[in-house]
Design an enzyme around this catalytic site. Sequence first.
Site, PDB file in Angstrom:
ATOM      1  N   SER A 145      48.183  13.579 124.492  1.00 21.48           N
ATOM      2  CA  SER A 145      47.683  13.841 125.847  1.00 21.48           C
ATOM      3  C   SER A 145      48.655  13.202 126.811  1.00 21.48           C
ATOM      4  O   SER A 145      49.433  12.307 126.437  1.00 21.48           O
ATOM      5  CB  SER A 145      46.299  13.213 126.031  1.00 21.48           C
ATOM      6  N   TYR A 158      40.312   6.256 124.741  1.00 19.38           N
ATOM      7  CA  TYR A 158      41.071   7.515 124.699  1.00 19.38           C
ATOM      8  C   TYR A 158      42.554   7.228 124.943  1.00 19.38           C
ATOM      9  O   TYR A 158      43.431   7.696 124.219  1.00 19.38           O
ATOM     10  CB  TYR A 158      40.519   8.479 125.751  1.00 19.38           C
TER      11      TYR A 158
HETATM   12  P1  NAD Z   1      37.342  20.944 122.386  1.00 16.63           P
HETATM   13  O1  NAD Z   1      36.150  20.073 122.616  1.00 16.63           O
HETATM   14  O2  NAD Z   1      37.356  22.335 122.896  1.00 16.63           O
HETATM   15  O3  NAD Z   1      37.719  20.950 120.841  1.00 16.63           O
HETATM   16  C1  NAD Z   1      37.661  19.800 120.034  1.00 16.63           C
HETATM   17  C2  NAD Z   1      37.647  20.203 118.585  1.00 16.63           C
HETATM   18  O4  NAD Z   1      37.574  19.010 117.788  1.00 16.63           O
HETATM   19  C3  NAD Z   1      36.424  21.055 118.205  1.00 16.63           C
HETATM   20  O5  NAD Z   1      36.800  22.012 117.256  1.00 16.63           O
HETATM   21  C4  NAD Z   1      35.475  20.035 117.582  1.00 16.63           C
HETATM   22  O6  NAD Z   1      34.550  20.603 116.669  1.00 16.63           O
HETATM   23  C5  NAD Z   1      36.477  19.153 116.870  1.00 16.63           C
HETATM   24  N1  NAD Z   1      35.945  17.840 116.539  1.00 16.63           N
HETATM   25  C6  NAD Z   1      35.378  16.917 117.340  1.00 16.63           C
HETATM   26  N2  NAD Z   1      34.978  15.856 116.634  1.00 16.63           N
HETATM   27  C7  NAD Z   1      35.309  16.117 115.335  1.00 16.63           C
HETATM   28  C8  NAD Z   1      35.149  15.409 114.116  1.00 16.63           C
HETATM   29  N3  NAD Z   1      34.575  14.209 114.080  1.00 16.63           N
HETATM   30  N4  NAD Z   1      35.599  15.983 112.985  1.00 16.63           N
HETATM   31  C9  NAD Z   1      36.166  17.206 112.986  1.00 16.63           C
HETATM   32  N5  NAD Z   1      36.340  17.927 114.118  1.00 16.63           N
HETATM   33  C10 NAD Z   1      35.904  17.376 115.268  1.00 16.63           C
HETATM   34  O7  NAD Z   1      38.541  20.103 123.045  1.00 16.63           O
HETATM   35  P2  NAD Z   1      40.079  20.432 123.337  1.00 16.63           P
HETATM   36  O8  NAD Z   1      40.290  20.204 124.777  1.00 16.63           O
HETATM   37  O9  NAD Z   1      40.521  21.695 122.720  1.00 16.63           O
HETATM   38  O10 NAD Z   1      40.743  19.179 122.606  1.00 16.63           O
HETATM   39  C11 NAD Z   1      41.648  19.271 121.536  1.00 16.63           C
HETATM   40  C12 NAD Z   1      42.620  18.109 121.602  1.00 16.63           C
HETATM   41  O11 NAD Z   1      43.394  18.208 122.794  1.00 16.63           O
HETATM   42  C13 NAD Z   1      41.960  16.729 121.634  1.00 16.63           C
HETATM   43  O12 NAD Z   1      42.664  15.845 120.799  1.00 16.63           O
HETATM   44  C14 NAD Z   1      42.100  16.327 123.088  1.00 16.63           C
HETATM   45  O13 NAD Z   1      42.111  14.925 123.239  1.00 16.63           O
HETATM   46  C15 NAD Z   1      43.407  16.964 123.430  1.00 16.63           C
HETATM   47  N6  NAD Z   1      43.638  17.158 124.862  1.00 16.63           N
HETATM   48  C16 NAD Z   1      42.830  17.963 125.597  1.00 16.63           C
HETATM   49  C17 NAD Z   1      43.080  18.109 126.960  1.00 16.63           C
HETATM   50  C18 NAD Z   1      42.239  18.981 127.849  1.00 16.63           C
HETATM   51  O14 NAD Z   1      42.411  18.927 129.079  1.00 16.63           O
HETATM   52  N7  NAD Z   1      41.339  19.804 127.328  1.00 16.63           N
HETATM   53  C19 NAD Z   1      44.163  17.438 127.544  1.00 16.63           C
HETATM   54  C20 NAD Z   1      44.957  16.630 126.751  1.00 16.63           C
HETATM   55  C21 NAD Z   1      44.691  16.502 125.409  1.00 16.63           C
END
Ligand code: NAD
Length: 267
Positions: A145, A158
């Site tokens: 991130s 985080y």
């Molecule tokens: P999301 O909530 O849409 O997806 C998260 C995924 O992780 C889902 O498939 C969920 O089922 C899975 N998950 C959560 N806990 C879990 C566990 N204990 N075991 C197995 N699977 C689990 O979120 P996203 O935004 O797609 O996030 C994906 C990654 O991107 C994360 O690591 C997040 O920190 C990172 N990220 C997101 C953003 C943003 O703005 N959305 C920005 C920077 C980084």
Amino acid sequence: MSKQLAGKTAVVTGSTSGIGRAIAMLLAAEGANVMLNGFGDGAQIEALRAGLERDHGVKARFHGADMAKPAEIAELVKSAQSQLGAVDILVNNAGIQYVAPVDEFPDERWDAIIAINLSAAFHTMQAALPGMAARGFGRVVNIASVHGLVASVQKAPYVAAKFGLVGMSKVAALEYASSGSRDSGGVTVNCICPGWVETPLIEPQIEARRNGGSRDDGVRALLSEKQPSLRMSMPDDIAALATWLCRREAHNMTGAAIPVDGGWTAQ
Ligand code: NAD
């Protein structure tokens, strides 16, 4: 043009939603067999899995390992190896968020965020990297991130987890830098560092900024705090970079933490 990743096996954690799902779909479109993982509705996950096989002629499987649990993580990797073949591509994407000031942060949320957003990647990398080195090709793409590069208030675990993920990825990149060759593609370990991406993860933060207005008002408020482009990324945008990192010609891109943040960290 032939598919870039035909015959490769990919494990994508947290691929039932958002960024992980987009990455799994694009890797499959490039010909990779994919092990899906994550939580969610069983019928929707099965539709995603079957759709990848139908649309792209690859093998797709699902394993519901909880990435907070090392024993289940080991089962996930073993299951990918036995059902799809040796793991060539590992995408550590599963992640959760929770916001509160340090002095109010629940211990249980600290533990969960560190386990899922950081320790899980250690366990998967430990399981997958030796085989990648033995075969001379491997790609680890860790979805960190912008919070792996700079901090924001109310996100102590985080930010700690994502800085840790960036640091751990650099160590692994160095340890495996000389594996394989330019022709085989080598073994690389990189982080992608997105700013705001349109996924369910950030909805509570949008909601918290609506101030009685619309969702769009909440999105505008969120973007104007940090992201100069004033545009969210889409999951597909992140998937395109992740998939490029998996190509052979990315053999010398390793140990990088690549911002996709609309200028957030340029400030
Ligand atoms: P999301 O909530 O849409 O997806 C998260 C995924 O992780 C889902 O498939 C969920 O089922 C899975 N998950 C959560 N806990 C879990 C566990 N204990 N075991 C197995 N699977 C689990 O979120 P996203 O935004 O797609 O996030 C994906 C990654 O991107 C994360 O690591 C997040 O920190 C990172 N990220 C997101 C953003 C943003 O703005 N959305 C920005 C920077 C980084």
